[in-house]
Design an enzyme around this catalytic site. Structure first.
Site, PDB file in Angstrom:
ATOM      1  N   THR A 290     -32.409 -21.851   1.691  1.00 45.39           N
ATOM      2  CA  THR A 290     -33.678 -22.130   2.237  1.00 45.39           C
ATOM      3  C   THR A 290     -34.889 -22.050   1.212  1.00 45.39           C
ATOM      4  O   THR A 290     -35.729 -22.905   1.298  1.00 45.39           O
ATOM      5  CB  THR A 290     -34.288 -20.922   3.196  1.00 45.39           C
ATOM      6  OG1 THR A 290     -34.430 -19.811   2.596  1.00 45.39           O
ATOM      7  CG2 THR A 290     -33.519 -21.065   4.497  1.00 45.39           C
TER       8      THR A 290
ATOM      9  N   GLU B 201     -29.167 -14.458  -0.138  1.00 44.50           N
ATOM     10  CA  GLU B 201     -29.051 -15.334   0.847  1.00 44.50           C
ATOM     11  C   GLU B 201     -27.867 -16.183   1.120  1.00 44.50           C
ATOM     12  O   GLU B 201     -27.284 -16.456   2.125  1.00 44.50           O
ATOM     13  CB  GLU B 201     -30.207 -16.481   1.020  1.00 44.50           C
ATOM     14  CG  GLU B 201     -30.433 -17.325   2.170  1.00 44.50           C
ATOM     15  CD  GLU B 201     -31.394 -18.295   1.717  1.00 44.50           C
ATOM     16  OE1 GLU B 201     -31.131 -19.495   2.561  1.00 44.50           O
ATOM     17  OE2 GLU B 201     -32.513 -18.015   1.421  1.00 44.50           O
TER      18      GLU B 201
ATOM     19  N   CYS C  89     -44.005 -14.871   0.551  1.00 46.36           N
ATOM     20  CA  CYS C  89     -44.034 -15.907   2.045  1.00 46.36           C
ATOM     21  C   CYS C  89     -44.001 -15.015   3.209  1.00 46.36           C
ATOM     22  O   CYS C  89     -43.943 -13.628   3.107  1.00 46.36           O
ATOM     23  CB  CYS C  89     -42.699 -16.680   1.807  1.00 46.36           C
ATOM     24  SG  CYS C  89     -41.247 -15.646   1.669  1.00 46.36           S
TER      25      CYS C  89
END
Length: 292
Positions: free
Chosen positions: A169, A133, A15
């Site tokens: 996310t 994260e 990504c």
């Protein structure tokens, strides 16, 4: 019998956040020959080893505390405020590769937590406990945010306080919607605020990868075992195509998986390098997949 058609999913692979982190690492490595990275730069052992050969040194948070006057890369997952404080105290230069989507989410959570001076609301994060994260997100609230991985864990929430729900996310969009619906069914919409903070670049891959898996007789899913995103996408492939197989490297391929197949698809996660999928394709085409 004709050779099988082997296709690499053009939408699979790194990504934006991971691509940026690796580019930043390589820029420093090419000019200086070495660089520290806090945690694996990406959840893929093959890519980590490639960068280690270029001079990247992966360190832990405990090792960070002992370093002085060096450069340290922060990967796309992001870090809690404590990491930046340690870097300042130890004269460490930070190469910050936090994904912009993650960084924006960190700021939103921090702002919400600081604005709620009376702590009437409980900040809840739908995500994987212990994930880098998620640790960074919880850190924005001085460790006060609650992390839930499934609806069963909603029992841990204080029923007398409002709920402010966010998501890691890279979480499943379906899972997040289930969480929202469950909370609303238990307490209604009053006192409940939720923010869909799932990265659409990641979420949109779900539909595409299912279509890709359906279009082939056999699917080889290439991914590191540590990737949360990879586990979700792999299961999505296997749901629509039972002949889907998970590998971390081409060495794990088994001839019987592709025996008799006329069409083989290769795909991966947001942490899967393109070169690894290409190596997998080359290995498949080198092997006679028509025989067991």
């Amino acid at each position: 019998m004709a050779e099988p058609r082997v296709e690499i999913d053009s939408k699979s692979g790194f990504c934006f956040g991971v691509t940026t982190a690796i580019r930043k690492a390589e820029e420093v490595l090419d000019s200086e020959g070495s660089l520290y990275c806090l945690g694996d730069i990406v959840h893929n052992a093959e890519e980590v080893e490639r960068l280690q050969r270029k001079g990247l040194v992966t360190i832990t948070h405990e090792e960070l505390k002992r370093l002085r006057g060096v450069k340290v890369l922060l990967r796309a997952h992001g870090e809690p405020p404590s990491t930046y404080r340690i870097a300042r105290e130890n004269n460490i230069e930070i190469i910050d590769a936090t994904c912009p989507v993650v960084l924006q989410l960190q700021r939103r959570i921090k702002a919400a937590w600081e604005a709620d001076r009376d702590k009437e609301s409980q900040i809840v994060i739908y995500g994987k406990k212990g994930h880098a994260e998620v640790n960074g997100l919880v850190g924005q609230t001085a460790g006060e945010a609650l992390v839930v991985q499934n609806v069963e864990e909603l029992e841990r929430l204080d029923p007398d306080r409002k709920i402010d729900l966010y998501s890691q996310t890279t979480s499943s969009l379906e899972g997040f919607r289930e969480m929202v619906n469950e909370i609303e069914s238990r307490r209604g919409k009053e006192g409940f605020r939720w923010s869909d903070t799932i990265c659409r670049q990641v979420a949109n891959r779900m539909t595409g990868i299912r279509e890709f898996a359906e279009s082939h007789e056999v699917v080889i899913f290439v991914c590191g075992p540590k990737s949360s995103n990879g586990k979700v996408l792999f299961e999505a492939c296997r749901e629509v195509n039972p002949r889907t197989y998970f590998i971390s490297s081409p060495a794990e391929l088994k001839p019987e998986w592709t025996a008799g197949a006329s069409s083989i698809g290769i795909c991966g996660a947001t942490s899967t390098p393109a070169w690894l999928m290409q190596q997998t394709s080359a290995q498949l085409q080198k092997t006679d997949t028509r025989k067991n």
